[in-house]
Design an enzyme around this catalytic site. Structure first.
Site, short mmCIF file in Angstrom:
data_model
loop_
_atom_site.label_atom_id
_atom_site.label_comp_id
_atom_site.label_asym_id
_atom_site.label_seq_id
_atom_site.Cartn_x
_atom_site.Cartn_y
_atom_site.Cartn_z
N HIS A 1 0.92 -1.15 0.02
CA HIS A 1 -0.18 0.17 0.05
C HIS A 1 0.81 1.12 0.05
CE1 HIS A 1 -2.51 -2.83 2.36
NE2 HIS A 1 -3.42 -2.26 1.90
N ASP B 1 2.26 2.02 3.38
CA ASP B 1 3.32 0.94 4.01
C ASP B 1 4.72 1.57 3.75
OD1 ASP B 1 0.99 -0.56 4.42
OD2 ASP B 1 1.33 -1.60 2.56
N GLU C 1 -10.51 -7.27 -4.74
CA GLU C 1 -10.15 -8.27 -3.59
C GLU C 1 -11.50 -8.31 -2.71
OE1 GLU C 1 -6.33 -7.89 -1.42
OE2 GLU C 1 -7.52 -8.79 0.36
N GLU D 1 -8.80 -13.94 -1.60
CA GLU D 1 -8.05 -14.12 -0.17
C GLU D 1 -8.88 -15.26 0.57
OE1 GLU D 1 -6.41 -10.58 1.80
OE2 GLU D 1 -7.12 -11.56 3.75
N ASP E 1 -4.44 -13.91 -2.27
CA ASP E 1 -3.90 -13.40 -1.15
C ASP E 1 -4.07 -14.69 -0.26
OD1 ASP E 1 -3.25 -10.99 -1.47
OD2 ASP E 1 -4.50 -9.88 0.03
N ASP F 1 -10.96 -11.55 10.38
CA ASP F 1 -9.81 -11.77 9.48
C ASP F 1 -8.44 -11.85 10.17
OD1 ASP F 1 -8.77 -11.68 6.83
OD2 ASP F 1 -8.78 -9.67 6.48
N ASP G 1 -6.24 -13.51 9.15
CA ASP G 1 -4.77 -13.41 8.49
C ASP G 1 -3.68 -14.40 8.76
OD1 ASP G 1 -5.67 -11.52 6.68
OD2 ASP G 1 -5.27 -9.84 7.89
C1 XLS Z 1 -7.47 -6.72 4.41
C2 XLS Z 1 -7.41 -6.88 3.24
C3 XLS Z 1 -5.87 -6.01 2.63
C4 XLS Z 1 -5.80 -6.05 1.25
C5 XLS Z 1 -5.01 -4.98 0.68
O1 XLS Z 1 -8.44 -7.40 4.88
O2 XLS Z 1 -6.69 -8.27 2.96
O3 XLS Z 1 -4.78 -6.37 3.36
O4 XLS Z 1 -5.08 -7.25 0.73
O5 XLS Z 1 -5.50 -3.70 0.92
NI NI Z 2 -5.79 -9.12 1.51
NI NI Z 3 -7.62 -9.56 4.67
#
Ligand code: XLS
Ligand code: NI
Ligand code: NI
Length: 439
Positions: free
Chosen positions: A102, A105, A233, A269, A297, A308, A310
């Site tokens: 991003h 970032d 996404e 994702e 993702d 989420d 992750d």
């Molecule tokens: C958030 C998203 C983010 C995107 C990019 O949940 O996964 O990380 O991948 O903005």
């Molecule tokens: Ni993402």
């Molecule tokens: Ni995410």
């Protein structure tokens, strides 16, 4: 330049009998699977934000990990450069050939957009320097249009025309950066594109405005020579209660409605698909059959938690079914971005490596097993046979649009009653899966 990850070697493939934590057990970059090297099947990408920026903060506590990478003060350009140094050393040591970012970032955001953009120019020059002489590339770029308080009511969906203009300005700059760094794709993740309550929301107005912003992004991107894919996404919720890009099917419908489907594909994702109440494989399949499976993702969620999380993917079953979809799709135009973060208590620099080794090995195993499923053929054969009744004359007529409801009505009347359609054999197929997975 001195090393940041001092005691960590270049990570090499040692095979499944190795117990060395700093070695790949399955990811063997040059191993050929179904005619292609593993590294070509699996273009892995490092997510700048989780890997280089996130320190483990959650709703209840501050950072546990120190991601200053030797910079004397965080949130400075010195720190931004230290992150670049760390990122490139990290990618080189793991043999990762892509990164995703991003805008925010890369540098600390200033109060004035002109200063933020100056910083972005400076850091992207530095990144370009670091890329020189390596085979590291940019997979995709994006603009963070959800973190700054101005985006509380959305970016493309905001009620404020000035905030909308700021979103547009950020997208323009992020596209400039993506092109400058040779990025293959550009992502729209609609973090706050959605709503909390219809009592204060004009959904049609908001969706139309998002589409207009995407059209402007495509026009601008193409005008500066961006030839890659734009991605949506999808995610159903979080941070918003209702997000407009709920899942692949919803996002694809939106793109078609607004004439954006030629320029966009999906970035699926895993954890977002499961939040939408689907399997990861489901959203991959829906994207693939619509010709829109672009990038992934690669993370995973925790099925006991409804948010989420992750996590770095360790679920080989899901990774196998993902790679089955990818192989059937003939690969991806994008790659596999680890949009994953180490758990809060995994706060050391070593943990960053353990995490990527885990993720890369999981997808390598998934690839190996998916190829075995295809080569084994039992599952594909079953699916083919399941629909074999359609090979008769009637089936062909229906498929070729050569019949009518009346004709089928008469056919049914003559038949009296059809036979049962045949067993779905789910348990048998699941045992075939286990048989292949644990060979
Ligand atoms: C958030 C998203 C983010 C995107 C990019 O949940 O996964 O990380 O991948 O903005
Ligand atoms: Ni993402
Ligand atoms: Ni995410």
């Amino acid at each position: 330049m001195s090393e940041i990850f001092e005691n960590i070697p270049v990570i090499v493939f040692e095979g499944k009998d190795s117990t060395n934590p700093m070695a790949f057990k399955y990811y063997d970059a040059d191993r050929v699977i179904m005619g292609k090297k593993m590294s070509e099947h699996l273009p892995f990408a490092m997510a700048w934000w989780h890997n280089l920026c996130a320190g483990g903060t959650d709703m209840f506590g501050r950072d546990t990990a120190d991601k200053s990478f030797g910079a004397s003060e965080k949130g400075t350009m010195e720190h931004a450069k230290a992150k670049v140094d760390a990122g490139f050393e990290f990618m080189k040591k793991l043999g990762i050939r892509y990164f995703c970012f991003h805008d925010v970032d890369l540098v600390p955001e200033a109060d004035d957009i002109k200063e933020t953009n100056r910083r972005l120019d400076e850091i992207s020059d530095y990144i370009l320097e670091k890329m020189e002489g390596t085979d590291i590339k940019c997979l995709w770029g994006t603009a963070n249009m959800f973190g700054n308080p101005r985006f509380m009511n959305g970016a493309g969906s905001t009620n404020s025309v000035d905030v909308y203009a700021f979103a547009a300005a950020q997208i323009k700059k992020a596209l400039d950066l993506t092109v400058k760094l040779g990025g293959k794709g550009y992502v729209f993740w609609g973090g706050r594109e959605g709503y909390e309550t219809l009592l204060n929301t004009d959904v049609k107005f908001e969706q139309e405005n998002i589409a207009k912003l995407m059209h402007m992004a495509v026009d601008y991107g193409r005008s500066i020579g961006f030839k890659g894919d734009f991605y949506i996404e999808p995610k159903p919720k979080e941070p918003m209660k209702h997000q407009y890009d709920f899942d692949a099917a919803t996002a694809i419908g939106f793109l078609r409605q607004y004439g954006l489907d030629k320029d966009f594909k999906m970035n699926i994702e895993a954890n977002h698909a499961t939040l939408a109440g689907h399997t990861f494989q489901h959203d991959l399949r829906i994207s693939a059959i619509n010709g829109m499976l672009g990038s992934i993702d690669a993370n995973q969620g925790d099925m006991l938690l409804g948010w989420d999380t992750d996590e770095f993917p360790f679920n080989v079953y899901d990774a196998t079914l993902c790679m089955y979809e990818v192989l059937k799709n003939g690969g991806l135009t994008g790659g596999f971005n680890f949009d994953s973060k180490t758990r809060r208590p995994s706060y050391t620099l070593e943990d960053m490596f353990h995490a990527y080794i885990l993720g890369m090995d999981t997808f390598a195993l998934g690839l190996i097993k998916a190829a075995e499923i295809i080569e084994d053929g039992r599952i594909d054969q079953f699916v083919k046979d399941k629909y074999s009744s359609w090979n008769n004359e009637l089936g062909q007529k229906i498929r070729n649009n050569e019949t009518s409801l009346e004709e089928l009505f008469h056919y049914a009347e003559e038949l009296g009653a059809p036979e049962l359609p045949g067993s779905g054999r789910q348990e048998y197929l699941e045992s075939v899966m286990n048989n292949i997975l644990f060979k």
